[in-house]
Design a protein around this motif. Structure first.
Motif, mmCIF file in Angstrom:
data_model
loop_
_atom_site.group_PDB
_atom_site.id
_atom_site.type_symbol
_atom_site.label_atom_id
_atom_site.label_comp_id
_atom_site.label_asym_id
_atom_site.label_seq_id
_atom_site.Cartn_x
_atom_site.Cartn_y
_atom_site.Cartn_z
ATOM 1 N N MET A 22 0.686 -1.098 -0.233
ATOM 2 C CA MET A 22 -0.612 0.260 -0.393
ATOM 3 C C MET A 22 1.066 1.104 -0.078
ATOM 4 S SD MET A 22 -3.084 -1.345 -0.317
ATOM 5 C CE MET A 22 -4.128 0.405 0.667
ATOM 6 N N PRO A 23 0.359 2.468 -0.126
ATOM 7 C CA PRO A 23 1.624 3.641 -0.581
ATOM 8 C C PRO A 23 1.704 4.000 1.598
ATOM 9 C CG PRO A 23 -0.543 4.217 -1.431
ATOM 10 C CD PRO A 23 -1.256 2.317 -0.886
ATOM 11 N N SER A 24 2.915 4.465 1.494
ATOM 12 C CA SER A 24 3.354 4.730 2.700
ATOM 13 C C SER A 24 2.001 5.761 3.786
ATOM 14 C CB SER A 24 4.335 5.802 2.504
ATOM 15 O OG SER A 24 5.225 6.527 3.007
ATOM 16 N N GLY A 25 2.444 4.801 5.024
ATOM 17 C CA GLY A 25 1.526 5.285 6.220
ATOM 18 C C GLY A 25 0.290 4.256 5.865
ATOM 19 N N ILE A 26 -0.220 3.311 5.255
ATOM 20 C CA ILE A 26 -1.541 3.177 5.420
ATOM 21 C C ILE A 26 -1.817 1.332 5.021
ATOM 22 C CG2 ILE A 26 -3.801 2.517 3.282
ATOM 23 C CD1 ILE A 26 -3.079 5.181 2.250
ATOM 24 N N GLU A 27 -1.766 0.841 6.254
ATOM 25 C CA GLU A 27 -1.868 -0.789 6.071
ATOM 26 C C GLU A 27 -3.425 -1.058 5.884
ATOM 27 O OE1 GLU A 27 0.228 -2.988 9.524
ATOM 28 O OE2 GLU A 27 -1.659 -3.282 10.201
ATOM 29 N N LEU A 28 -3.205 -2.374 5.418
ATOM 30 C CA LEU A 28 -4.517 -3.249 4.760
ATOM 31 C C LEU A 28 -4.561 -4.345 5.219
ATOM 32 C CD1 LEU A 28 -7.588 -2.620 3.555
ATOM 33 C CD2 LEU A 28 -6.396 -3.600 1.756
ATOM 34 N N ARG A 29 -4.855 -5.186 6.065
ATOM 35 C CA ARG A 29 -5.511 -6.021 6.124
ATOM 36 C C ARG A 29 -6.606 -7.200 6.599
ATOM 37 N NH1 ARG A 29 -4.639 -6.402 12.287
ATOM 38 N NH2 ARG A 29 -4.131 -8.534 12.640
ATOM 39 N N LEU A 30 -6.482 -8.045 5.205
ATOM 40 C CA LEU A 30 -7.726 -8.852 4.326
ATOM 41 C C LEU A 30 -7.336 -10.072 5.220
ATOM 42 C CD1 LEU A 30 -7.413 -7.587 0.748
ATOM 43 C CD2 LEU A 30 -9.276 -6.879 2.687
ATOM 44 N N GLY A 31 -8.839 -10.994 5.435
ATOM 45 C CA GLY A 31 -8.491 -12.676 5.670
ATOM 46 C C GLY A 31 -9.718 -12.921 5.979
#
Length: 666
Positions: A311-320
């Motif tokens: 992801m772009p810097s500073g963004i965290e995405l969690r999928l599961g």
């Protein structure tokens, strides 16, 4: 002939044995960490006692894992009410740890010397770890470092406690073997003033072992394989109260830390409980058996997957997504006459939960925003309760409950922002839920003179809550103050519906002095309070303090209307811990002072367990470069810690003064 250029050096492959990095979202919530130093310097090797240092953590009973009944070892947070089924989600390397049949925790299965640390995330709505986190999540992480360590201690009442771990590096892999064992003659659980001829010592014997293999699979991916087993045997202090639990676990996890980070986990669990229950005559002169769970086999099977795309810097995405199946059955003999059972009972079923989640966290300057949600499908199958007369094979009950299912959401979100001067402000809100266990749904039980009927129509518990906290971190001092409000809807409680003597549905005869109860969904438990913690370090010196002050009340109507406005059973208003530590060149000392306020034994708020203050200590002194002399002391002032108030007026106490001396290999 021109020489070939040298090959570029190969990047070192380092295995960590850990999960994916801690999610950025956890910065927003009230998180407490227990590291290796705290584990090693704890006055007790028992993890349930170590967790008492975290503000807001509550065990169902004050008895620890060496003296309490294994089915009473539930764990919760934030005054949501005592329950043998845990309202907090406990995981080890991502694997849920509550008993598949009953939801309690088998604490002897875990060896503190094999853990790298623990994280307690207070507040409901765990998104990635699955449902069950009504009050919070307790995450245990295994060690993956190489070396040899161990400790053997001798203690009060002919007690022996031993722990050992060997971890070797083979190529790029780490193989570790760990084990622990303990035994004791035990103490008499009933206080001297209220005991009788039937009361005796409550000995215990426990052991557990674990093997772990961590190996690289390519440059950025590693395999983590675990296999463990445990045995726990103890008596409850009278004839016919021995119980034992055996268990085994296996899991495989792949963790990839490349540009696309992901984790995949599968696990299998097996438990088998055997437990005998006794009734004690007036004056506590004679104990007679009233029931015997000769076998309670249960299984857990599940898996999970998490993906963190770039992801772009500073963004965290969690999928599961994840899922868990539990199945189990109690097989017991009951209604004893002249020392022989007259009836046989089989009760159990199967539950499924499965869901998918997404959580996003963004950092904007020094401000962190996060939000996540999951949707789960739950299902109860094969619910049954069968009872027959042994002598004639006459069937008394043959209940088969219809399949039930539904969908439930989980969500959480929050923000943390700096205020300047080392201060930061955070706020969060969350939704969570917990499914009723097979034990709560289908199995009636007895505890002393009291009898409780099962309820196959129980709905899942559902929680909504919010919190706001302020934190300070500068130099060698850290402070945290959090205020919270939780409402637990459809809370499962043991509701008193009658008093003995008499014959009651689902349990049969209840003697004089006993209560008849049934598990029911009450309208809600409302809990609000504050939690505070402070940590200070200065060279070899350290100090920690933590406290929780809560106001919890039942909200009930209908058959349970008499509970309205009462405090939930086993819920103190206040609990606090103060500790001082010192460590230098292999020498160390730790002093721990704990205070727990009064609480009620029963839902009617008629049996009061008084507050208690205990004092524990730890000290170590090096004998050689790696060998240490270790001394530990629990409840040094021998304070009476009331653990239960029985219907006949007898009082059960938690662990009295216990002293340990031993040798540690670091």
């Amino acid at each position: 002939m021109q020489a070939l250029p040298p090959e570029p050096p190969q990047a070192a492959i380092i295995v960590t044995g850990k999960a994916l990095p801690e999610p950025k979202a956890d910065r927003v919530y009230a998180v407490e960490n227990i590291d290796r130093r705290q584990i090693e310097q704890s006055p007790s090797h028992e993890l349930d006692q170590l967790l008492k240092d975290v503000p807001g953590v509550q065990l169902f009973r004050r008895s620890d894992t060496r003296s309490g009944h294994p089915t009473s070892q539930g764990v919760t947070l934030r005054a949501l009410g005592g329950n043998a089924s845990s309202r907090a989600l406990l995981v080890l390397d991502g694997v849920p740890q509550t008993d598949p049949f009953g939801g309690w925790v088998n604490w002897p299965a875990y060896d503190a010397s094999d853990l790298a640390g623990l994280r307690v995330v207070r507040g409901g709505g765990s998104v990635a770890n699955g449902p069950g986190a009504l009050a919070g999540t307790i995450e245990m992480t295994s060690r993956a470092d190489a070396g040899v360590s161990g400790e053997i201690d001798g203690g009060s009442r002919q007690s022996i406690d031993a722990h050992g771990r060997v971890a070797l590096i083979t190529g790029s892999s780490v193989i570790s073997l760990s084990g622990q064992g303990g035994r004791s003659d035990g103490f008499v659980p009933i206080t001297e003033r209220t005991r009788g001829p039937a009361d005796k010592r409550a000995p215990y014997k426990q052991w557990s072992g674990r093997g772990r293999w961590v190996a690289p699979i390519g440059a950025v991916t590693e395999l983590q394989a675990n296999l463990s087993g445990f045995h726990d045997w103890r008596s409850r202090g009278t004839d016919f109260t021995a119980n034992r639990t055996n268990g085994a676990d296996a899991s495989l996890r792949l963790v990839s830390r490349g540009r696309w980070q992901w984790s995949a986990l599968v696990y299998w669990q097996w438990r088998n409980l055997q437990s005998s229950f006794a009734n004690v005559s007036p004056g506590r002169t004679v104990a007679t058996r009233v029931s015997l769970q000769d076998s309670v086999p249960s299984h857990g099977l599940g898996g999970s997957f998490e993906l963190r795309p770039p992801m772009p810097s500073g963004i965290e995405l969690r999928l599961g997504a994840d899922g868990r199946r539990t199945s189990g059955e109690t097989r017991e003999l009951f209604s004893y006459v002249a020392g022989q059972p007259t009836r046989r009972r089989l009760a159990g079923g199967e539950t499924w939960t499965s869901g998918a989640f997404a959580e996003a966290t963004a950092e904007h300057g020094h401000v962190t925003l996060t939000g996540g949600a999951r949707l789960d499908y739950w299902q109860v199958n094969d619910g049954h309760l069968f009872e027959k007369v042994i002598a004639t094979d006459a069937v008394l009950r043959d209940d088969h409950d219809p399949k039930r299912h539904g969908w439930l959401p989980t969500a959480r979100g929050g923000v943390i922002a700096p205020l300047g001067g080392g201060f930061s402000l955070r706020s969060a809100a969350y939704l969570g839920w917990r499914m009723a266990t097979l034990n709560e749904l289908f199995r009636p039980f007895r505890a002393g003179l009291d009898a409780t009927a099962a309820n196959p129509e129980l709905d899942p518990e559902k929680l909504a809550g919010a919190e706001t906290g302020i934190e300070y971190a500068r130099g060698n001092i850290r402070l945290s103050l959090t205020g919270f409000y939780n409402r637990l809807k459809d809370a499962i409680a043991n509701v008193t519906l009658g008093q003995g003597p008499g014959v009651f549905p689902g349990v049969g005869f209840v003697a004089a002095g006993g209560s008849y109860r049934q598990r029911q969904n009450v309208d809600a438990v409302k809990a609000r309070g504050v939690e505070a913690s402070v940590e200070w370090t200065n060279g070899p010196w350290s100090a920690r303090a933590g406290a929780s002050l809560t106001h919890a009340r039942m909200q009930a109507s209908g058959a349970a209307a008499f509970l309205d406005g009462l405090r939930p059973a086993q819920t103190p208003k206040f609990a606090g811990t103060l500790s001082f530590g010192w460590e230098r060149e292999g020498k160390g000392a730790q002093l721990v002072l704990r205070r727990v306020g009064s609480q009620f034994e029963d839902d009617l708020n008629t049996r009061t367990l008084k507050g208690a203050t205990t004092f524990d200590a730890y000290a170590s002194w090096p004998l050689t470069r790696r060998l240490q002399l270790v001394a530990r002391g629990e409840n040094l002032a021998n304070q009476l810690v009331m653990a239960a108030f029985n219907g006949d007026g007898s009082i059960e106490r938690a662990t009295p003064r216990t002293l340990w001396i031993g040798l540690g290999l670091r």
